[in-house]
Design an enzyme around this catalytic site. Structure first.
Site, PDB file in Angstrom:
ATOM      1  N   GLY A 212       0.948  -1.274  -0.104  1.00  0.00           N
ATOM      2  CA  GLY A 212      -0.034  -0.379  -0.286  1.00  0.00           C
ATOM      3  C   GLY A 212       1.077   1.439  -0.247  1.00  0.00           C
ATOM      4  O   GLY A 212       1.831   1.522   0.000  1.00  0.00           O
TER       5      GLY A 212
ATOM      6  N   CYS B   1      12.043  -1.112   1.958  1.00  0.00           N
ATOM      7  CA  CYS B   1      10.830  -1.527   0.835  1.00  0.00           C
ATOM      8  C   CYS B   1       9.430  -0.704   1.615  1.00  0.00           C
ATOM      9  O   CYS B   1       9.950   1.355   1.649  1.00  0.00           O
ATOM     10  CB  CYS B   1      10.283  -1.794   1.048  1.00  0.00           C
ATOM     11  SG  CYS B   1       9.456  -2.547  -0.846  1.00  0.00           S
TER      12      CYS B   1
ATOM     13  N   HIS C 157      14.551  -5.399  -1.137  1.00  0.00           N
ATOM     14  CA  HIS C 157      15.001  -6.473  -0.560  1.00  0.00           C
ATOM     15  C   HIS C 157      16.570  -7.311  -0.102  1.00  0.00           C
ATOM     16  O   HIS C 157      16.703  -7.953  -0.836  1.00  0.00           O
ATOM     17  CB  HIS C 157      13.511  -7.213  -0.512  1.00  0.00           C
ATOM     18  CG  HIS C 157      12.380  -6.913  -0.607  1.00  0.00           C
ATOM     19  ND1 HIS C 157      11.285  -6.974   0.115  1.00  0.00           N
ATOM     20  CD2 HIS C 157      11.720  -5.580  -1.275  1.00  0.00           C
ATOM     21  CE1 HIS C 157      10.072  -7.029   0.185  1.00  0.00           C
ATOM     22  NE2 HIS C 157      10.515  -6.014  -0.743  1.00  0.00           N
TER      23      HIS C 157
ATOM     24  N   GLU D 100      17.363  -9.390   1.833  1.00  0.00           N
ATOM     25  CA  GLU D 100      16.556 -10.432   2.554  1.00  0.00           C
ATOM     26  C   GLU D 100      16.327 -11.666   1.331  1.00  0.00           C
ATOM     27  O   GLU D 100      16.503 -13.050   2.041  1.00  0.00           O
ATOM     28  CB  GLU D 100      15.948 -10.816   3.208  1.00  0.00           C
ATOM     29  CG  GLU D 100      13.912 -10.918   2.723  1.00  0.00           C
ATOM     30  CD  GLU D 100      13.763  -9.699   1.926  1.00  0.00           C
ATOM     31  OE1 GLU D 100      12.860  -9.440   1.344  1.00  0.00           O
ATOM     32  OE2 GLU D 100      14.756  -8.569   2.344  1.00  0.00           O
TER      33      GLU D 100
END
Length: 370
Positions: free
Chosen positions: A232, A258, A344, A346
């Site tokens: 969102g 993010c 990201h 990860e």
């Protein structure tokens, strides 16, 4: 070999454009969301369970989806988060030793409407040209006018607060309680592999709901704070923005990924904007402006931090830039213990080029404790 009698299905875009396909499995129905595409060749299970994709109809650009099944340990949350799946070729048969379900069974488990046999090359080209927009996938192929009316009532992603839909309701812990470092993590759509990356770096993590206050977090006396990824528009998340402001004001070690990166920008008065069609894939090139090195990164975002707004802010500097379109991929504060990235690190799914960022966070914590 399994053979299926396939029901007809459609993808209807909000501008009236229609793409034809066929239903995957027997989960008939209708699903609405913003249409988005991911260019990753692998990692579909992690993508489908990533909370950042909540409310989106996922188009996979890889020609074959489902060929290696699913594995229970390769999830990023407890359920599928995409609103629906659109692909070209769907594999009902799969081959991988450790798979425990076919993708068809996995989708059925979560009642997800999914369609295949769509011309995804044409669809992705259309989105690139015309931008991300709301859409509907449905087996109600003879009810176009009704679907158009229903689709017109779906809210735009811009201005939409979705973190509350995916955040934990109650705090919970991850890792060894005797670990060296305590991390307070704000769950605005957190992925399991982020928590794994922190835990394996000797961290004990307490994960808090999206609307947690600074007082609630700080009462646990953490060594560092983390703001997660999520779905969102960041602008409606006033509680998270105020939380970030207080963490920064008190100069605690802070790391954001993010959506968390966008929250940190907004906390500094730097604006964000909705992108034309976003970055979603596992091969996005980023340059680290501090080291001069390039990174291939995993990305999933439809909003970004304004470069113009950031460059006019004397408290913040750009640390990483996306080499495809020069958007802001990372920032840090000049006089506070705070940094963040748009992508990201990860790497779930994706490359591990950026995993050093978790180490940088731990180093920042060490310095603050010295």
């Amino acid at each position: 070999m399994k053979y299926h009698v396939r029901k007809k299905a459609i993808l209807l875009l909000e501008d009236g454009t229609i793409f034809h396909g066929k239903l995957i499995g027997d989960q008939e129905g209708t699903s609405f969301g913003e249409v988005a595409f991911n260019t990753g060749m692998t990692g579909y299970q992690e993508i489908f369970t990533d909370p950042s994709y909540y409310g989106q109809l996922m188009v996979t650009t890889n020609a074959h989806i489902g060929n290696y099944g699913t594995f229970s340990e390769e999830i990023e949350s407890e359920s599928i988060k995409i609103a629906g799946l659109i692909c070209k070729n769907f594999s009902y048969n799969y081959s991988r030793v450790k798979s425990d379900l076919s993708l068809e069974e996995f989708l059925k488990k979560f009642n997800l409407v999914a369609i295949s046999d769509v011309d995804t090359r044409a669809l992705v080209s259309y989105i690139r040209e015309n931008g991300a927009m709301n859409a509907v996938i449905s087996t109600r192929v003879d009810e176009i006018n009704t679907l158009k009316k229903e689709l017109s009532e779906i809210p735009d992603m811009a201005g939409l607060e979705l973190a509350s839909k995916v955040s934990t309701k109650e705090p919970y812990f991850v890792g060894d309680e005797n670990a060296t470092y305590k991390i307070a993590a704000l769950d605005i759509g957190i992925k399991k592999n982020i928590l794994r990356n922190l835990a394996k770096r000797d961290c004990y993590i307490k994960v808090f709901p999206y609307n947690t206050t600074y007082q609630e977090m700080s009462s646990w006396n953490p060594d560092g704070y983390f703001l997660s990824n999520g779905p969102g528009d960041p602008e409606p998340l006033t509680d998270a923005i105020n939380l970030a402001k207080e963490i920064i004001e008190n100069d605690h070690p802070l790391f954001g990924i993010c959506l968390g990166h966008q929250i940190i920008a907004l906390a500094n008065g730097v604006s964000t904007f909705k992108m034309h069609h976003g970055h979603r894939g596992i091969n996005h090139p980023v340059k680290n402006l501090i080291t001069g090195k390039g990174e291939i990164t995993s990305q999933n975002h439809g909003f970004a931090v304004s470069r113009e707004s950031l460059e006019s802010n004397g408290e913040v500097e750009i640390t990483h830039t996306h080499l495809n379109d020069n958007t802001v991929a990372g920032l840090k504060m000049k006089n506070k213990n705070c940094f963040s990235v748009q992508y990201h690190p990860e790497a779930s799914p994706g490359p591990h080029d950026a995993s050093y960022l978790f180490d940088d966070f731990i180093e920042n914590i060490k310095k603050s404790k010295a």
